[in-house]
Design a protein around this motif. Sequence first.
Motif, PDB file in Angstrom:
ATOM      1  N   CYS A 117      27.974  51.185  53.582  1.00 53.11           N
ATOM      2  CA  CYS A 117      26.973  50.204  53.174  1.00 53.11           C
ATOM      3  C   CYS A 117      26.104  49.422  52.290  1.00 53.11           C
ATOM      4  N   VAL A 118      26.409  48.002  52.437  1.00 49.86           N
ATOM      5  CA  VAL A 118      24.874  48.102  51.168  1.00 49.86           C
ATOM      6  C   VAL A 118      23.808  46.874  52.316  1.00 49.86           C
ATOM      7  N   THR A 119      22.847  46.365  51.433  1.00 49.47           N
ATOM      8  CA  THR A 119      21.770  46.203  52.050  1.00 49.47           C
ATOM      9  C   THR A 119      21.545  44.182  51.150  1.00 49.47           C
ATOM     10  N   VAL A 120      22.296  43.530  52.328  1.00 48.40           N
ATOM     11  CA  VAL A 120      22.117  41.727  52.649  1.00 48.40           C
ATOM     12  C   VAL A 120      21.414  41.242  52.517  1.00 48.40           C
ATOM     13  N   SER A 121      19.930  41.581  53.203  1.00 45.72           N
ATOM     14  CA  SER A 121      18.708  40.999  53.214  1.00 45.72           C
ATOM     15  C   SER A 121      17.654  42.171  54.026  1.00 45.72           C
ATOM     16  N   GLY A 122      16.590  42.035  53.377  1.00 48.09           N
ATOM     17  CA  GLY A 122      15.723  42.938  54.891  1.00 48.09           C
ATOM     18  C   GLY A 122      14.205  42.034  54.574  1.00 48.09           C
ATOM     19  N   THR A 123      13.415  42.373  55.594  1.00 46.44           N
ATOM     20  CA  THR A 123      12.244  41.464  55.531  1.00 46.44           C
ATOM     21  C   THR A 123      11.433  43.213  55.966  1.00 46.44           C
ATOM     22  N   LEU A 124      10.157  42.684  55.979  1.00 41.85           N
ATOM     23  CA  LEU A 124       9.276  43.697  56.544  1.00 41.85           C
ATOM     24  C   LEU A 124       7.798  43.066  56.992  1.00 41.85           C
ATOM     25  N   GLU A 125       7.248  43.551  57.424  1.00 42.26           N
ATOM     26  CA  GLU A 125       5.741  42.659  57.720  1.00 42.26           C
ATOM     27  C   GLU A 125       5.261  43.529  57.623  1.00 42.26           C
ATOM     28  N   PHE A 126       4.025  43.971  57.206  1.00 40.63           N
ATOM     29  CA  PHE A 126       3.242  44.639  56.654  1.00 40.63           C
ATOM     30  C   PHE A 126       1.863  44.643  57.304  1.00 40.63           C
ATOM     31  N   LEU A 127       1.647  45.364  58.687  1.00 41.10           N
ATOM     32  CA  LEU A 127       0.602  45.187  59.558  1.00 41.10           C
ATOM     33  C   LEU A 127      -0.374  46.088  59.150  1.00 41.10           C
ATOM     34  N   ALA A 136       4.005  48.824  59.725  1.00 40.70           N
ATOM     35  CA  ALA A 136       4.922  47.511  58.985  1.00 40.70           C
ATOM     36  C   ALA A 136       6.336  47.393  60.699  1.00 40.70           C
ATOM     37  N   THR A 137       7.273  46.801  60.295  1.00 42.33           N
ATOM     38  CA  THR A 137       8.361  46.466  61.170  1.00 42.33           C
ATOM     39  C   THR A 137       8.687  45.510  60.975  1.00 42.33           C
ATOM     40  N   GLY A 138      10.436  45.591  60.396  1.00 44.74           N
ATOM     41  CA  GLY A 138      11.097  44.231  60.091  1.00 44.74           C
ATOM     42  C   GLY A 138      13.210  44.292  60.100  1.00 44.74           C
ATOM     43  N   THR A 139      13.653  43.627  59.609  1.00 48.11           N
ATOM     44  CA  THR A 139      14.677  43.238  60.201  1.00 48.11           C
ATOM     45  C   THR A 139      15.388  43.605  58.666  1.00 48.11           C
ATOM     46  N   PHE A 140      16.633  44.706  58.996  1.00 50.73           N
ATOM     47  CA  PHE A 140      17.508  44.470  57.618  1.00 50.73           C
ATOM     48  C   PHE A 140      19.103  44.552  58.067  1.00 50.73           C
ATOM     49  N   ILE A 141      19.734  42.932  56.596  1.00 53.60           N
ATOM     50  CA  ILE A 141      21.218  43.298  57.213  1.00 53.60           C
ATOM     51  C   ILE A 141      22.333  43.868  56.216  1.00 53.60           C
ATOM     52  N   PHE A 142      22.872  44.195  56.753  1.00 52.12           N
ATOM     53  CA  PHE A 142      23.761  45.239  56.348  1.00 52.12           C
ATOM     54  C   PHE A 142      25.276  44.920  55.406  1.00 52.12           C
ATOM     55  N   MET A 143      26.205  44.777  54.886  1.00 53.14           N
ATOM     56  CA  MET A 143      27.507  44.405  54.679  1.00 53.14           C
ATOM     57  C   MET A 143      28.480  45.999  54.745  1.00 53.14           C
ATOM     58  N   LEU A 144      29.395  45.842  55.487  1.00 46.77           N
ATOM     59  CA  LEU A 144      30.153  46.909  55.378  1.00 46.77           C
ATOM     60  C   LEU A 144      30.554  46.894  54.559  1.00 46.77           C
ATOM     61  N   ILE A 145      31.203  48.240  53.559  1.00 44.33           N
ATOM     62  CA  ILE A 145      32.344  47.935  52.162  1.00 44.33           C
ATOM     63  C   ILE A 145      33.271  48.193  52.673  1.00 44.33           C
ATOM     64  N   GLY A 154      -4.787  53.277  46.235  1.00 43.99           N
ATOM     65  CA  GLY A 154      -5.126  54.075  47.082  1.00 43.99           C
ATOM     66  C   GLY A 154      -4.701  54.070  48.684  1.00 43.99           C
ATOM     67  N   MET A 155      -3.617  53.102  48.892  1.00 43.44           N
ATOM     68  CA  MET A 155      -2.555  52.778  50.069  1.00 43.44           C
ATOM     69  C   MET A 155      -1.113  53.065  49.374  1.00 43.44           C
ATOM     70  N   VAL A 156      -0.175  53.161  50.454  1.00 35.77           N
ATOM     71  CA  VAL A 156       1.103  53.968  49.968  1.00 35.77           C
ATOM     72  C   VAL A 156       1.837  52.344  49.544  1.00 35.77           C
ATOM     73  N   HIS A 157       2.526  51.946  48.652  1.00 38.60           N
ATOM     74  CA  HIS A 157       2.556  50.812  48.029  1.00 38.60           C
ATOM     75  C   HIS A 157       3.905  50.806  48.401  1.00 38.60           C
ATOM     76  N   GLY A 158       4.200  49.141  48.999  1.00 36.99           N
ATOM     77  CA  GLY A 158       4.664  47.864  49.445  1.00 36.99           C
ATOM     78  C   GLY A 158       6.368  48.907  49.325  1.00 36.99           C
ATOM     79  N   GLY A 159       6.312  48.945  48.585  1.00 37.68           N
ATOM     80  CA  GLY A 159       7.817  48.798  47.873  1.00 37.68           C
ATOM     81  C   GLY A 159       7.914  50.142  47.840  1.00 37.68           C
ATOM     82  N   CYS A 160       7.030  51.430  48.376  1.00 38.48           N
ATOM     83  CA  CYS A 160       7.912  52.501  48.893  1.00 38.48           C
ATOM     84  C   CYS A 160       7.898  52.719  50.343  1.00 38.48           C
ATOM     85  N   LEU A 161       7.765  51.640  51.301  1.00 44.09           N
ATOM     86  CA  LEU A 161       7.410  51.628  52.811  1.00 44.09           C
ATOM     87  C   LEU A 161       9.035  50.541  52.188  1.00 44.09           C
ATOM     88  N   TYR A 162       9.040  49.992  51.675  1.00 38.47           N
ATOM     89  CA  TYR A 162      10.762  48.921  51.540  1.00 38.47           C
ATOM     90  C   TYR A 162      11.463  49.966  51.721  1.00 38.47           C
TER      91      TYR A 162
END
Length: 135
Positions: free
Chosen positions: A75-85, A122-131, A48-56
């Motif tokens: 751009c394209v995503t290189v990596s991403g982290t998400l901390e569910f609080l 949630a908080t997180g960091t995402f890294i992108f590469m410019l095309i 009954g909570m929002v799925h973590g995949g939706c948050l990501y």
Amino acid sequence: MNREAQVLERVNNPNLFNKQNGITVTAAGDGKAQGVLEVSPSSMNPHGMVHGGCLYTLADTVAGSAVAASCGGPCVTVSGTLEFLRPATGATIHCEASAKKLGSTICTMQVELTNQNHKVVATGTFIFMLIQPKA
């Protein structure tokens, strides 16, 4: 049409994955972006909570939009982290992304997701590469 308007038009296209999943980017540019997830039954996990995949997906979409609008191209995503609080509940989840570094090839974004009561979920960091790297 300015860069922000172009990015918003492209990312909010009703035929794209993010829009099909209730995500709308509301602002993008100057190293920042904002967006919202309209929670629906398909957003929920079995508890009954929002799925973590939706948050990501919300975080990745909003942060990537900030990069595209701020750095002048896709751009394209290189990596991403998400901390569910805390559990994500309610009718909407909001995301704000801000630049940690906008480089000529690699860009790093910080994200914060909040519920409709302004509590951080949630908080997180995402890294992108410019095309097309900036000159």
